[in-house]
Design an enzyme around this catalytic site. Sequence first.
Site, PDB file in Angstrom:
ATOM      1  N   ASP A  66     -12.907  -9.852  -2.647  1.00 36.70           N
ATOM      2  CA  ASP A  66     -13.675  -8.729  -3.201  1.00 36.70           C
ATOM      3  C   ASP A  66     -14.137  -9.044  -4.616  1.00 36.70           C
ATOM      4  OD1 ASP A  66     -11.128  -8.684  -4.289  1.00 36.70           O
ATOM      5  OD2 ASP A  66     -10.571  -6.752  -3.458  1.00 36.70           O
ATOM      6  N   HIS A 137      -4.449   0.225   0.314  1.00 36.26           N
ATOM      7  CA  HIS A 137      -5.677  -0.555   0.520  1.00 36.26           C
ATOM      8  C   HIS A 137      -5.374  -2.050   0.540  1.00 36.26           C
ATOM      9  CE1 HIS A 137      -6.123  -0.590  -4.076  1.00 36.26           C
ATOM     10  NE2 HIS A 137      -6.328  -1.844  -3.785  1.00 36.26           N
TER      11      HIS A 137
HETATM   12  C1  GLP Z   1      -6.700  -4.735  -6.300  1.00 34.86           C
HETATM   13  C2  GLP Z   1      -7.255  -5.860  -5.427  1.00 34.86           C
HETATM   14  C3  GLP Z   1      -6.418  -6.050  -4.188  1.00 34.86           C
HETATM   15  C4  GLP Z   1      -4.953  -6.121  -4.571  1.00 34.86           C
HETATM   16  C5  GLP Z   1      -4.523  -4.841  -5.230  1.00 34.86           C
HETATM   17  C6  GLP Z   1      -3.060  -4.829  -5.606  1.00 34.86           C
HETATM   18  O1  GLP Z   1      -7.121  -3.499  -5.887  1.00 34.86           O
HETATM   19  N1  GLP Z   1      -8.611  -5.640  -5.039  1.00 34.86           N
HETATM   20  O2  GLP Z   1      -6.821  -7.243  -3.516  1.00 34.86           O
HETATM   21  O3  GLP Z   1      -4.179  -6.356  -3.425  1.00 34.86           O
HETATM   22  O4  GLP Z   1      -5.291  -4.702  -6.408  1.00 34.86           O
HETATM   23  O5  GLP Z   1      -2.906  -5.472  -6.837  1.00 34.86           O
HETATM   24  P1  GLP Z   1      -1.534  -6.001  -7.402  1.00 34.86           P
HETATM   25  O6  GLP Z   1      -1.196  -7.207  -6.592  1.00 34.86           O
HETATM   26  O7  GLP Z   1      -1.810  -6.341  -8.822  1.00 34.86           O
HETATM   27  O8  GLP Z   1      -0.536  -4.921  -7.247  1.00 34.86           O
END
Ligand code: GLP
Length: 260
Positions: A66, A137
């Site tokens: 993304d 998500h």
């Molecule tokens: C963002 C990214 C995701 C990721 C999520 C969780 O929204 N687009 O791909 O999985 O954050 O982030 P983190 O791993 O920092 O908790």
Amino acid sequence: MEVVIAPAEQLAVLAADAIESLVRSNPATVLGLATGSSPLKVYDELARRHEQERLSFARVRAFMLDEYVGLAADHPERYRNVIDTEIASRVDLGPGAVQGPDGLADDLPAACAAYEAAIADAGGVDLQILGIGTDGHIAFNEPGSSLASRTRIKTLTRQTRLDNARFFDDDVDRVPTHCLTQGLGTIMDARHLVLLATGPHKAEAVHQLVEGPISAMWPATVMQMHPHATVLVDDAAASRLQLGDYYRQTFESKPGWQGL
Ligand code: GLP
């Protein structure tokens, strides 16, 4: 779906092992890369293996999940730049080997279609690394996303923007409102999904992902339909799993040759 509960360092080693075994057997492996904090230890481990154990990514291609819409090309939080910093610049990935959706394109729908075509032209993703948001998500497929969705523009939820404000001087207003993201259908086309989650704030999302009903309200639950999905979680992220003891017992008695 395989669930492994272990300390974060061990999870990173397991994910790196799966990637290394793919790349050693097929140097032209196609990887799916995720941003966020969850995969960082995996990237550290891959960089270490590249440096100390001659693991080469010279023929690997990689696709990002993304991208924010509208962040300037040189913005440090633009996912393209984050991936360069966290992994691409630390290994020998070739120039142009990493692709991501173009959040600066004039024609965003055309950029999304071109991205889908690029993934297909590469033969699809062999192993996709994933994190999970607190609202369930994956990539930026927010609750309500079609389980069959393809790469497209999405509006970020307030919760996701609050979660990601830490990367923008704790100022939620600086977090972009829109993104381009691989769809759930796009992600499901990858041949192996490896999701990492650590910390108590991920416990509910992990519980829903593994044990909840499949629902667009918890987009990651679509992974229950994938024939080869691995969920790597630490004790805190596993704390709401109803079958936690079973997953631990299964992993302890797993044959050593099996891999993820
Ligand atoms: C963002 C990214 C995701 C990721 C999520 C969780 O929204 N687009 O791909 O999985 O954050 O982030 P983190 O791993 O920092 O908790």
